[in-house]
Scaffold this active site. Structure first.
Site, PDB file in Angstrom:
ATOM      1  N   ASP A  25      42.210  50.663  40.548  1.00  9.70           N
ATOM      2  CA  ASP A  25      41.696  51.990  40.919  1.00  9.70           C
ATOM      3  C   ASP A  25      42.816  52.916  41.368  1.00  9.70           C
ATOM      4  OD1 ASP A  25      39.358  50.669  40.478  1.00  9.70           O
ATOM      5  OD2 ASP A  25      38.449  51.124  42.419  1.00  9.70           O
TER       6      ASP A  25
ATOM      7  N   SER B  71      31.773  48.461  48.877  1.00 13.32           N
ATOM      8  CA  SER B  71      31.455  47.685  47.670  1.00 13.32           C
ATOM      9  C   SER B  71      29.989  47.274  47.592  1.00 13.32           C
ATOM     10  CB  SER B  71      32.309  46.409  47.682  1.00 13.32           C
ATOM     11  OG  SER B  71      31.830  45.482  46.744  1.00 13.32           O
TER      12      SER B  71
ATOM     13  N   GLU C 252      29.145  44.533  46.670  1.00  9.97           N
ATOM     14  CA  GLU C 252      29.127  43.137  47.129  1.00  9.97           C
ATOM     15  C   GLU C 252      28.490  43.056  48.523  1.00  9.97           C
ATOM     16  OE1 GLU C 252      30.027  40.490  45.287  1.00  9.97           O
ATOM     17  OE2 GLU C 252      30.151  38.926  46.806  1.00  9.97           O
TER      18      GLU C 252
ATOM     19  N   TYR D 283      34.525  38.020  51.515  1.00  9.41           N
ATOM     20  CA  TYR D 283      34.917  39.365  51.058  1.00  9.41           C
ATOM     21  C   TYR D 283      33.804  40.379  51.389  1.00  9.41           C
ATOM     22  CZ  TYR D 283      35.518  43.249  47.765  1.00  9.41           C
ATOM     23  OH  TYR D 283      35.616  44.510  47.194  1.00  9.41           O
TER      24      TYR D 283
ATOM     25  N   LYS E 139      33.943  43.595  53.885  1.00 14.68           N
ATOM     26  CA  LYS E 139      33.634  44.954  53.415  1.00 14.68           C
ATOM     27  C   LYS E 139      32.540  45.601  54.279  1.00 14.68           C
ATOM     28  CE  LYS E 139      36.335  46.050  49.946  1.00 14.68           C
ATOM     29  NZ  LYS E 139      37.233  47.215  49.976  1.00 14.68           N
TER      30      LYS E 139
ATOM     31  N   ASN F 243      30.524  47.352  40.406  1.00 13.95           N
ATOM     32  CA  ASN F 243      31.660  46.833  39.626  1.00 13.95           C
ATOM     33  C   ASN F 243      32.145  47.868  38.616  1.00 13.95           C
ATOM     34  OD1 ASN F 243      30.041  44.621  40.677  1.00 13.95           O
ATOM     35  ND2 ASN F 243      31.410  43.261  39.537  1.00 13.95           N
ATOM     36  N   HIS F 244      33.440  48.072  38.586  1.00 12.70           N
ATOM     37  CA  HIS F 244      34.007  48.961  37.566  1.00 12.70           C
ATOM     38  C   HIS F 244      35.267  48.323  36.998  1.00 12.70           C
ATOM     39  CE1 HIS F 244      34.988  50.281  41.645  1.00 12.70           C
ATOM     40  NE2 HIS F 244      36.198  50.520  41.196  1.00 12.70           N
TER      41      HIS F 244
ATOM     42  N   PRO G  11      30.444  29.188  46.164  1.00 13.98           N
ATOM     43  CA  PRO G  11      29.550  28.513  47.113  1.00 13.98           C
ATOM     44  C   PRO G  11      28.255  29.283  47.355  1.00 13.98           C
ATOM     45  CG  PRO G  11      31.801  28.628  47.961  1.00 13.98           C
ATOM     46  CD  PRO G  11      31.783  29.444  46.713  1.00 13.98           C
TER      47      PRO G  11
HETATM   48  P1  NAP Z   1      42.746  45.494  42.973  1.00  9.06           P
HETATM   49  O1  NAP Z   1      43.130  45.828  41.558  1.00  9.06           O
HETATM   50  O2  NAP Z   1      42.588  44.078  43.359  1.00  9.06           O
HETATM   51  O3  NAP Z   1      43.856  46.173  43.919  1.00  9.06           O
HETATM   52  C1  NAP Z   1      43.942  45.830  45.263  1.00  9.06           C
HETATM   53  C2  NAP Z   1      45.110  46.591  45.864  1.00  9.06           C
HETATM   54  O4  NAP Z   1      45.214  46.271  47.269  1.00  9.06           O
HETATM   55  C3  NAP Z   1      46.465  46.254  45.238  1.00  9.06           C
HETATM   56  O5  NAP Z   1      47.188  47.446  45.044  1.00  9.06           O
HETATM   57  C4  NAP Z   1      47.146  45.414  46.313  1.00  9.06           C
HETATM   58  O6  NAP Z   1      48.543  45.555  46.313  1.00  9.06           O
HETATM   59  C5  NAP Z   1      46.587  46.071  47.576  1.00  9.06           C
HETATM   60  N1  NAP Z   1      46.753  45.236  48.761  1.00  9.06           N
HETATM   61  C6  NAP Z   1      46.428  43.927  48.898  1.00  9.06           C
HETATM   62  N2  NAP Z   1      46.776  43.494  50.121  1.00  9.06           N
HETATM   63  C7  NAP Z   1      47.347  44.544  50.786  1.00  9.06           C
HETATM   64  C8  NAP Z   1      47.918  44.719  52.063  1.00  9.06           C
HETATM   65  N3  NAP Z   1      47.995  43.720  52.939  1.00  9.06           N
HETATM   66  N4  NAP Z   1      48.394  45.939  52.394  1.00  9.06           N
HETATM   67  C9  NAP Z   1      48.344  46.958  51.510  1.00  9.06           C
HETATM   68  N5  NAP Z   1      47.818  46.859  50.271  1.00  9.06           N
HETATM   69  C10 NAP Z   1      47.325  45.659  49.902  1.00  9.06           C
HETATM   70  O7  NAP Z   1      41.402  46.252  43.361  1.00  9.06           O
HETATM   71  P2  NAP Z   1      40.644  47.473  42.635  1.00  9.06           P
HETATM   72  O8  NAP Z   1      39.726  46.903  41.620  1.00  9.06           O
HETATM   73  O9  NAP Z   1      41.622  48.508  42.273  1.00  9.06           O
HETATM   74  O10 NAP Z   1      39.719  47.972  43.830  1.00  9.06           O
HETATM   75  C11 NAP Z   1      40.169  48.959  44.742  1.00  9.06           C
HETATM   76  C12 NAP Z   1      39.349  48.867  46.019  1.00  9.06           C
HETATM   77  O11 NAP Z   1      37.975  49.068  45.720  1.00  9.06           O
HETATM   78  C13 NAP Z   1      39.427  47.531  46.741  1.00  9.06           C
HETATM   79  O12 NAP Z   1      39.328  47.786  48.122  1.00  9.06           O
HETATM   80  C14 NAP Z   1      38.191  46.801  46.250  1.00  9.06           C
HETATM   81  O13 NAP Z   1      37.799  45.831  47.199  1.00  9.06           O
HETATM   82  C15 NAP Z   1      37.222  47.945  46.155  1.00  9.06           C
HETATM   83  N6  NAP Z   1      36.140  47.802  45.179  1.00  9.06           N
HETATM   84  C16 NAP Z   1      36.426  47.488  43.898  1.00  9.06           C
HETATM   85  C17 NAP Z   1      35.404  47.412  42.972  1.00  9.06           C
HETATM   86  C18 NAP Z   1      35.668  47.083  41.516  1.00  9.06           C
HETATM   87  O14 NAP Z   1      34.721  46.741  40.820  1.00  9.06           O
HETATM   88  N7  NAP Z   1      36.907  47.215  41.061  1.00  9.06           N
HETATM   89  C19 NAP Z   1      34.077  47.665  43.370  1.00  9.06           C
HETATM   90  C20 NAP Z   1      33.836  47.996  44.700  1.00  9.06           C
HETATM   91  C21 NAP Z   1      34.874  48.082  45.594  1.00  9.06           C
HETATM   92  P3  NAP Z   1      49.584  44.413  45.853  1.00  9.06           P
HETATM   93  O15 NAP Z   1      50.236  44.976  44.640  1.00  9.06           O
HETATM   94  O16 NAP Z   1      50.546  44.359  46.988  1.00  9.06           O
HETATM   95  O17 NAP Z   1      48.837  43.156  45.640  1.00  9.06           O
HETATM   96  N1  GDD Z   2      35.983  35.988  38.209  1.00 14.86           N
HETATM   97  C1  GDD Z   2      35.166  35.175  37.528  1.00 14.86           C
HETATM   98  N2  GDD Z   2      35.698  34.174  36.766  1.00 14.86           N
HETATM   99  N3  GDD Z   2      33.841  35.368  37.628  1.00 14.86           N
HETATM  100  C2  GDD Z   2      33.030  34.552  36.911  1.00 14.86           C
HETATM  101  C3  GDD Z   2      33.525  33.523  36.111  1.00 14.86           C
HETATM  102  C4  GDD Z   2      34.923  33.310  36.036  1.00 14.86           C
HETATM  103  O1  GDD Z   2      35.435  32.437  35.357  1.00 14.86           O
HETATM  104  N4  GDD Z   2      32.480  32.896  35.523  1.00 14.86           N
HETATM  105  C5  GDD Z   2      31.372  33.518  35.934  1.00 14.86           C
HETATM  106  N5  GDD Z   2      31.706  34.522  36.795  1.00 14.86           N
HETATM  107  C6  GDD Z   2      30.743  35.387  37.487  1.00 14.86           C
HETATM  108  C7  GDD Z   2      30.915  35.408  39.000  1.00 14.86           C
HETATM  109  O2  GDD Z   2      30.334  34.242  39.594  1.00 14.86           O
HETATM  110  C8  GDD Z   2      30.159  36.685  39.331  1.00 14.86           C
HETATM  111  O3  GDD Z   2      28.780  36.442  39.401  1.00 14.86           O
HETATM  112  C9  GDD Z   2      30.440  37.583  38.113  1.00 14.86           C
HETATM  113  O4  GDD Z   2      30.943  36.730  37.093  1.00 14.86           O
HETATM  114  C10 GDD Z   2      31.444  38.702  38.380  1.00 14.86           C
HETATM  115  O5  GDD Z   2      32.606  38.142  38.982  1.00 14.86           O
HETATM  116  P1  GDD Z   2      33.942  39.022  39.186  1.00 14.86           P
HETATM  117  O6  GDD Z   2      34.334  39.654  37.915  1.00 14.86           O
HETATM  118  O7  GDD Z   2      34.928  38.142  39.879  1.00 14.86           O
HETATM  119  O8  GDD Z   2      33.444  40.232  40.111  1.00 14.86           O
HETATM  120  P2  GDD Z   2      32.563  40.258  41.454  1.00 14.86           P
HETATM  121  O9  GDD Z   2      31.254  40.891  41.102  1.00 14.86           O
HETATM  122  O10 GDD Z   2      32.537  38.958  42.125  1.00 14.86           O
HETATM  123  O11 GDD Z   2      33.423  41.243  42.370  1.00 14.86           O
HETATM  124  C11 GDD Z   2      33.932  42.472  41.846  1.00 14.86           C
HETATM  125  O12 GDD Z   2      32.993  43.502  42.070  1.00 14.86           O
HETATM  126  C12 GDD Z   2      32.737  43.820  43.454  1.00 14.86           C
HETATM  127  C13 GDD Z   2      31.692  44.945  43.466  1.00 14.86           C
HETATM  128  O13 GDD Z   2      30.401  44.399  43.307  1.00 14.86           O
HETATM  129  C14 GDD Z   2      35.263  42.748  42.565  1.00 14.86           C
HETATM  130  O14 GDD Z   2      35.914  43.841  41.944  1.00 14.86           O
HETATM  131  C15 GDD Z   2      35.060  43.099  44.024  1.00 14.86           C
HETATM  132  O15 GDD Z   2      36.297  43.511  44.601  1.00 14.86           O
HETATM  133  C16 GDD Z   2      34.045  44.260  44.091  1.00 14.86           C
HETATM  134  O16 GDD Z   2      33.827  44.667  45.415  1.00 14.86           O
END
Ligand code: NAP
Ligand code: GDD
Length: 327
Positions: free
Chosen positions: A13, A127, A129, A151, A155, A180-181, A282
């Site tokens: 993001d 999130s 989540e 997690y 959050k 999720n995005h 889990p």
């Molecule tokens: P991401 O790709 O996993 O990026 C996480 C970022 O956090 C990385 O830049 C990482 O930097 C940084 N970070 C980790 N530990 C840190 C620390 N101790 N101090 C400062 N920075 C640190 O996540 P994303 O998908 O872009 O998501 C962005 C945010 O939105 C996160 O807070 C995530 O939980 C939240 N979110 C994501 C989704 C989704 O579906 N993507 C949905 C809902 C909420 P490093 O390079 O140092 O590892």
């Molecule tokens: N990662 C992963 N790997 N997930 C799997 C797998 C696998 O091999 N097999 C099945 N899954 C299922 C997970 O159990 C979950 O139900 C679903 O796929 C999505 O898993 P993830 O892609 O890891 O995403 P998430 O939904 O757990 O979490 C993401 O979305 C959240 C918002 O709802 C992350 O981006 C979080 O940071 C974010 O907050």
């Protein structure tokens, strides 16, 4: 020129948001942690106008110094340990970064503050989540939280402390409850990118199978490039608030496999997918589906990329990246 400070700039993001804000004529400052973070170069290659600054969400003094140095108009707190599965084996670290990190960033903003006429505006990356074992479907801003992972629990703390700082100190602090995005920039550990990357490798004869855990769970998957616009829109409102950001559609991991394999020219994914219990959690979040009508009406925000377009975009990107690799 407005000044934006982004934590998590090296993540999916952060990279989209920095490009979006640069396009809006912001000076973007990105927080990078660690001594020699290899992802810093990636950020600068994509967006050379970004200024990288050192800081860590585990270190309050580094965050205070950053806010003093940068004097931002807007702070986007995207930094987190964001992988749900890892949070089960590293719960302490997750609480430290994903939970307490929010408090520290808020404290830095509260202490340094900005001017009375121009207080710092704060965005928290909350999130879906947090809804976990969902109490209703679809989920909206009023749906109670029932997190199912360390997690998710962290959050919920981050979300509640953001609301508390808004109410207690009058901070312009908003929280986006994003579902999720995904994108071609998604980390390989997340299920969507794991599938599209593995599929590209299968197509090129470099891999035989994909090992997955629970493929019956359902997610509301959107495109990350669309979602960063919603973050910015929240900080342009006169009043801070909380918003669900989602597509309103839900699809199982099985359905993701259906579309991805179809796009890649396969009739059936079953011969290529094996179950591996190591990827089971889990406690699972079975179904997420967001109701983003508040974001639609108050922010004028709507997603542009459909589920099928998203899967196709990710697969095609992974195929060309894999083809460009020599081994
Ligand atoms: P991401 O790709 O996993 O990026 C996480 C970022 O956090 C990385 O830049 C990482 O930097 C940084 N970070 C980790 N530990 C840190 C620390 N101790 N101090 C400062 N920075 C640190 O996540 P994303 O998908 O872009 O998501 C962005 C945010 O939105 C996160 O807070 C995530 O939980 C939240 N979110 C994501 C989704 C989704 O579906 N993507 C949905 C809902 C909420 P490093 O390079 O140092 O590892
Ligand atoms: N990662 C992963 N790997 N997930 C799997 C797998 C696998 O091999 N097999 C099945 N899954 C299922 C997970 O159990 C979950 O139900 C679903 O796929 C999505 O898993 P993830 O892609 O890891 O995403 P998430 O939904 O757990 O979490 C993401 O979305 C959240 C918002 O709802 C992350 O981006 C979080 O940071 C974010 O907050």
């Amino acid at each position: 020129m407005k000044r934006a400070l982004i934590t998590g700039i090296t993540g999916q993001d952060g990279r989209y948001l920095s490009e979006f804000l640069t396009g809006k004529d912001y000076q973007v400052f990105g927080v990078v942690r660690g001594q020699n973070n290899p992802k810093a170069e990636l950020v600068l290659n994509e967006n050379p106008s970004v200024e990288l600054v050192d800081g860590d969400l585990r270190d309050l003094s580094s965050l205070i110094a950053l806010v003093e140095q940068v004097q931002p108009d807007e702070v986007y707190n995207l930094g987190a340990m964001s992988f749900v599965q890892l949070s089960f084996t590293q719960p302490d670290l997750t609480a430290e970064i994903t939970g307490l990190g929010v408090l520290r960033m808020l404290e830095a903003v509260r202490i340094v503050g900005g001017t009375q006429n121009n207080p710092v505006r704060f965005y928290q990356a909350s999130s879906s989540e947090m809804f976990g074992k969902v109490r209703e479907t679809p989920q909206n801003e009023m749906t109670p939280f029932h997190p199912r992972s360390p997690y998710g629990v962290a959050k919920v703390f981050g979300h509640n402390i953001t609301v508390n700082y808004r109410e207690a100190y009058g901070l312009h602090a908003s929280s986006g409850i994003l579902f999720n995005h995904e994108s071609p920039r998604r980390g390989l550990e997340f299920v969507t990118r794991k599938i599209t990357n593995s599929l590209a490798r299968i197509k090129l004869g470099r891999q035989n199978q994909i090992s997955l855990g629970n493929i019956d769970s359902a997610r509301d998957w959107g495109f990350a490039g669309d979602y960063v616009e919603a973050m910015w829109l929240m900080l342009q409102q006169d009043e801070p608030d909380d918003y669900v950001v989602a597509t309103g559609e839900t699809h199982t991991v099985r359905e993701f496999l259906d579309v991805a394999f179809r796009v890649a020219g396969y009739d059936d994914w079953k011969p290529y997918v094996r179950h591996d219990e190591r990827f089971e959690r889990p406690a699972e979040v079975d179904l997420l589906m967001g109701d983003a009508s508040k974001a639609h009406s108050a922010l004028g925000w709507k997603p542009k990329v459909s589920f099928e377009q998203l899967v196709q975009m990710m697969y095609e990107n992974d195929l060309s990246e894999e083809q460009a690799r020599t081994h």
